[in-house]
Design a protein around this motif. Sequence first.
Motif, PDB file in Angstrom:
ATOM      1  N   VAL A  13       0.851  -1.209   0.000  1.00  0.00           N
ATOM      2  CA  VAL A  13       0.000   0.000   0.000  1.00  0.00           C
ATOM      3  C   VAL A  13       0.877   1.247   0.000  1.00  0.00           C
ATOM      4  O   VAL A  13       0.620   2.206  -0.740  1.00  0.00           O
ATOM      5  CB  VAL A  13      -0.962   0.001   1.216  1.00  0.00           C
ATOM      6  N   LEU A  14       1.934   1.230   0.776  1.00  0.00           N
ATOM      7  CA  LEU A  14       2.851   2.365   0.845  1.00  0.00           C
ATOM      8  C   LEU A  14       3.510   2.621  -0.511  1.00  0.00           C
ATOM      9  O   LEU A  14       3.644   3.765  -0.940  1.00  0.00           O
ATOM     10  CB  LEU A  14       3.908   2.099   1.922  1.00  0.00           C
ATOM     11  N   ARG A  15       3.905   1.549  -1.216  1.00  0.00           N
ATOM     12  CA  ARG A  15       4.511   1.701  -2.546  1.00  0.00           C
ATOM     13  C   ARG A  15       3.506   2.287  -3.537  1.00  0.00           C
ATOM     14  O   ARG A  15       3.846   3.125  -4.367  1.00  0.00           O
ATOM     15  CB  ARG A  15       5.045   0.361  -3.044  1.00  0.00           C
ATOM     16  N   ILE A  16       2.252   1.840  -3.447  1.00  0.00           N
ATOM     17  CA  ILE A  16       1.208   2.370  -4.340  1.00  0.00           C
ATOM     18  C   ILE A  16       1.001   3.861  -4.075  1.00  0.00           C
ATOM     19  O   ILE A  16       0.953   4.666  -5.017  1.00  0.00           O
ATOM     20  CB  ILE A  16      -0.116   1.589  -4.161  1.00  0.00           C
ATOM     21  N   PHE A  17       0.917   4.232  -2.794  1.00  0.00           N
ATOM     22  CA  PHE A  17       0.735   5.642  -2.447  1.00  0.00           C
ATOM     23  C   PHE A  17       1.931   6.473  -2.904  1.00  0.00           C
ATOM     24  O   PHE A  17       1.766   7.586  -3.400  1.00  0.00           O
ATOM     25  CB  PHE A  17       0.506   5.799  -0.937  1.00  0.00           C
ATOM     26  N   ARG A  18       3.132   5.941  -2.753  1.00  0.00           N
ATOM     27  CA  ARG A  18       4.339   6.649  -3.189  1.00  0.00           C
ATOM     28  C   ARG A  18       4.320   6.859  -4.698  1.00  0.00           C
ATOM     29  O   ARG A  18       4.652   7.928  -5.200  1.00  0.00           O
ATOM     30  CB  ARG A  18       5.589   5.864  -2.767  1.00  0.00           C
ATOM     31  N   LYS A  19       3.890   5.837  -5.437  1.00  0.00           N
ATOM     32  CA  LYS A  19       3.833   5.930  -6.899  1.00  0.00           C
ATOM     33  C   LYS A  19       2.791   6.967  -7.340  1.00  0.00           C
ATOM     34  O   LYS A  19       3.055   7.795  -8.206  1.00  0.00           O
ATOM     35  CB  LYS A  19       3.508   4.567  -7.496  1.00  0.00           C
ATOM     36  N   LEU A  24       1.534  12.040  -9.690  1.00  0.00           N
ATOM     37  CA  LEU A  24       0.762  13.284  -9.613  1.00  0.00           C
ATOM     38  C   LEU A  24       1.685  14.495  -9.556  1.00  0.00           C
ATOM     39  O   LEU A  24       1.446  15.505 -10.224  1.00  0.00           O
ATOM     40  CB  LEU A  24      -0.145  13.285  -8.374  1.00  0.00           C
ATOM     41  N   GLY A  25       2.725  14.379  -8.746  1.00  0.00           N
ATOM     42  CA  GLY A  25       3.672  15.487  -8.612  1.00  0.00           C
ATOM     43  C   GLY A  25       4.351  15.818  -9.926  1.00  0.00           C
ATOM     44  O   GLY A  25       4.486  16.988 -10.290  1.00  0.00           O
ATOM     45  N   ILE A 172      -3.738  13.218   1.001  1.00  0.00           N
ATOM     46  CA  ILE A 172      -3.954  11.857   1.498  1.00  0.00           C
ATOM     47  C   ILE A 172      -2.694  11.006   1.331  1.00  0.00           C
ATOM     48  O   ILE A 172      -2.241  10.360   2.285  1.00  0.00           O
ATOM     49  CB  ILE A 172      -5.168  11.209   0.784  1.00  0.00           C
ATOM     50  N   THR A 173      -2.137  11.020   0.109  1.00  0.00           N
ATOM     51  CA  THR A 173      -0.944  10.191  -0.117  1.00  0.00           C
ATOM     52  C   THR A 173       0.247  10.710   0.679  1.00  0.00           C
ATOM     53  O   THR A 173       1.042   9.925   1.192  1.00  0.00           O
ATOM     54  CB  THR A 173      -0.588  10.104  -1.611  1.00  0.00           C
ATOM     55  N   GLY A 174       0.382  12.015   0.792  1.00  0.00           N
ATOM     56  CA  GLY A 174       1.478  12.591   1.576  1.00  0.00           C
ATOM     57  C   GLY A 174       1.372  12.220   3.044  1.00  0.00           C
ATOM     58  O   GLY A 174       2.370  11.863   3.689  1.00  0.00           O
ATOM     59  N   LEU A 177       2.317   8.602   3.352  1.00  0.00           N
ATOM     60  CA  LEU A 177       3.772   8.412   3.224  1.00  0.00           C
ATOM     61  C   LEU A 177       4.496   8.798   4.508  1.00  0.00           C
ATOM     62  O   LEU A 177       5.564   8.270   4.812  1.00  0.00           O
ATOM     63  CB  LEU A 177       4.318   9.221   2.041  1.00  0.00           C
ATOM     64  N   TRP A 178       3.917   9.708   5.260  1.00  0.00           N
ATOM     65  CA  TRP A 178       4.495  10.091   6.551  1.00  0.00           C
ATOM     66  C   TRP A 178       4.088   9.102   7.646  1.00  0.00           C
ATOM     67  O   TRP A 178       4.907   8.650   8.430  1.00  0.00           O
ATOM     68  CB  TRP A 178       4.037  11.510   6.924  1.00  0.00           C
ATOM     69  N   TYR A 179       2.788   8.760   7.668  1.00  0.00           N
ATOM     70  CA  TYR A 179       2.259   7.942   8.756  1.00  0.00           C
ATOM     71  C   TYR A 179       2.514   6.447   8.562  1.00  0.00           C
ATOM     72  O   TYR A 179       2.737   5.715   9.525  1.00  0.00           O
ATOM     73  CB  TYR A 179       0.754   8.199   8.899  1.00  0.00           C
TER      74      TYR A 179
END
Length: 187
Positions: A13-19, A24-25, A172-174, A177-179
């Motif tokens: 899940v973390l890898r998906i959010f990072r991607k 997006l960025g 949300i993704t940021g 990525l922190w939490y």
Amino acid sequence: MNATIKRKKQAKVLRIFRKVHRLLGAFLFIFFFIIAVSGLLLGWKKNSGGIILAETKKGTSGDLNKWLPLEVLYNKANDVVSDSIHSDKVITLDRVDIHKDKGVIKFIYQDYYGLQLDGVTGDLLEFGKRQSDLIENIHDGSVLDTYFNTSGSPFKLAYTTLMGIALLLFTITGFWLWYGPKRMRKA
């Protein structure tokens, strides 16, 4: 075994959010840059010393009984615009702002021009480009609606919707990525 599977799912899940965050960025970088710079300028417009937004001048009197009729002031404003702007394009009035307390009436035109007249005498107090209106239209995307002369503001609606959703996804993704790593370390 169960903790290992859970950790692998969290890592996935973390890898998906990072991607998603990274894509997006990269895709929306220029738009976020434009929003940030224009927002910063808009925040400073009243403190720009007249560069971004012309300061409201002071007229003779705030007593509306002493003011010239609106039609006379309107005609004086149109004369100033037609004498000052040498263009075949018709400059259309967008709005009129009355600053009774300062004795000033502002005529704001669609092509980012504006002027201030003394309400009593009709004398010209200020004339020029309204940089703040242009910056605001860049900020919210309506500059494209103006350029393409669209009705209903489709560019502004699409732009603000896209950027609003993108900012929400970034948040949300940021956050995740922190939490997410903190949560994984606790487990």
